[in-house]
Design a protein around this motif. Structure first.
Motif, PDB file in Angstrom:
ATOM      1  N   LEU A 233     112.813  68.220  47.926  1.00  0.00           N
ATOM      2  CA  LEU A 233     112.087  67.274  47.082  1.00  0.00           C
ATOM      3  C   LEU A 233     112.692  67.203  45.684  1.00  0.00           C
ATOM      4  CD1 LEU A 233     108.342  67.761  48.083  1.00  0.00           C
ATOM      5  CD2 LEU A 233     109.767  65.739  48.406  1.00  0.00           C
ATOM      6  N   ASN A 234     113.096  68.344  45.139  1.00  0.00           N
ATOM      7  CA  ASN A 234     113.741  68.311  43.821  1.00  0.00           C
ATOM      8  C   ASN A 234     115.024  67.489  43.871  1.00  0.00           C
ATOM      9  OD1 ASN A 234     112.409  69.849  41.599  1.00  0.00           O
ATOM     10  ND2 ASN A 234     112.366  71.470  43.136  1.00  0.00           N
ATOM     11  N   ALA A 235     115.801  67.666  44.941  1.00  0.00           N
ATOM     12  CA  ALA A 235     117.031  66.887  45.095  1.00  0.00           C
ATOM     13  C   ALA A 235     116.709  65.404  45.207  1.00  0.00           C
ATOM     14  CB  ALA A 235     117.791  67.374  46.321  1.00  0.00           C
ATOM     15  N   HIS A 236     115.688  65.068  45.986  1.00  0.00           N
ATOM     16  CA  HIS A 236     115.272  63.674  46.158  1.00  0.00           C
ATOM     17  C   HIS A 236     114.867  63.053  44.827  1.00  0.00           C
ATOM     18  CE1 HIS A 236     113.363  60.135  47.878  1.00  0.00           C
ATOM     19  NE2 HIS A 236     112.251  60.438  47.221  1.00  0.00           N
ATOM     20  N   LEU A 237     114.243  63.852  43.968  1.00  0.00           N
ATOM     21  CA  LEU A 237     113.757  63.349  42.678  1.00  0.00           C
ATOM     22  C   LEU A 237     114.821  63.434  41.580  1.00  0.00           C
ATOM     23  CD1 LEU A 237     110.188  64.932  42.796  1.00  0.00           C
ATOM     24  CD2 LEU A 237     110.734  62.491  42.926  1.00  0.00           C
TER      25      LEU A 237
END
Length: 279
Positions: A233-237
């Protein structure tokens, strides 16, 4: 210190606490106050009243397994609790503060209320590893009874459990010993918060889902699945540094916990990609 900061500190301490020492009611209140910062004293008092009422309902009465099941049902009825069939997906149903305010909630939230009251009497009650619908198991005098907190602590037998399983896992699903296996206190809290995470993801709100995961990691800091989800999720954001740190933590703990070689290799590839984007 604000109620929210107190809750964060409490959840971090739970992360270093033996599972058997976790107070489910207090922990669920701490999680709830992260979204609704308020004085917890009235809610703690309510849990204490429920425990005292259960004691009164059973004092001087026959104390068989069926008697205890009936007393738990009367306890929920006395306080007006019920499963929320009408607005099941409402986020309030997984927040113990709002569950207490509204007297309705998800199976796991109602189950935590039941467990808190029962354990205050010294009873042996636990959550079960049943898919799709949180259930309880009450043990007493050599007997066991599986209960549905969403249905007024209804007693369930093999036929009801089989029907419930097929509704959630498909018509080909059959009961196995795993479905009767107890889960830890920490796993009960994870299951509570997982409802929030999944609802945020379904609503395409990854930032809110990530915030829930970060809260879960406070009290379950060694949960490798959460660290990997945090990385994704951090990568996606676009939060590359946080994503890298999460994947690194996953790899460290995953190697210690015996994560599959395929999953470890896939995460290493993701980690290399993130480092390349950062540079």
């Amino acid at each position: 210190m604000t109620p929210r900061l107190q809750a964060l500190d409490y959840l971090r301490r739970i992360g270093q606490t033996a599972d058997d020492d976790i107070d489910l009611g207090e922990a669920a209140l701490a999680l709830a106050v992260l979204d609704h910062s308020t004085d917890l004293a009235p809610y703690r008092a309510h849990l204490a009243v429920m425990a005292a009422d259960l004691g009164q309902l059973t004092a001087g009465k026959p104390d068989g397994l069926e008697d205890r099941v009936a007393a738990l049902g009367r306890l929920l009825e006395k306080h007006g609790y019920q499963g929320d069939n009408e607005t099941y997906e409402d986020l309030q149903n997984a927040n113990l503060l709002r569950v207490i305010d509204r007297r309705r909630g998800l199976p796991v939230a109602l189950g935590i209320l039941v467990m808190a009251a029962a354990r205050a009497q010294g009873w042996t009650v636990m959550g079960l590893n049943f898919p799709g619908h949180f259930l309880l198991r009450l043990d007493h005098a050599g007997g066991r009874q599986i209960l549905d907190p969403f249905a007024g602590v209804a007693a369930l037998g093999p036929r009801e459990l089989r029907e419930m399983l097929k509704q959630t896992a498909g018509l080909e699903a059959e009961l196995t010993p795993d479905h009767y296996a107890p889960v830890s206190n920490r796993e009960v809290l994870l299951r509570l918060q997982n409802n929030l995470k999944l609802r945020h993801l379904s609503a395409d709100q990854p930032e809110k889902a990530l915030a829930v995961i970060e809260d879960m990691l406070l009290f379950a800091p060694d949960h490798i699945g959460l660290w990997r989800e945090s990385g994704l999720l951090n990568a996606h954001l676009g939060k590359l540094t946080a994503g890298i740190q999460a994947f690194e933590t996953f790899l460290r703990i995953g190697q210690e916990r015996g994560a599959s070689a395929q999953l470890l290799d896939h995460t290493r590839n993701l980690l290399r990609q993130l480092r390349g984007r950062l540079n």
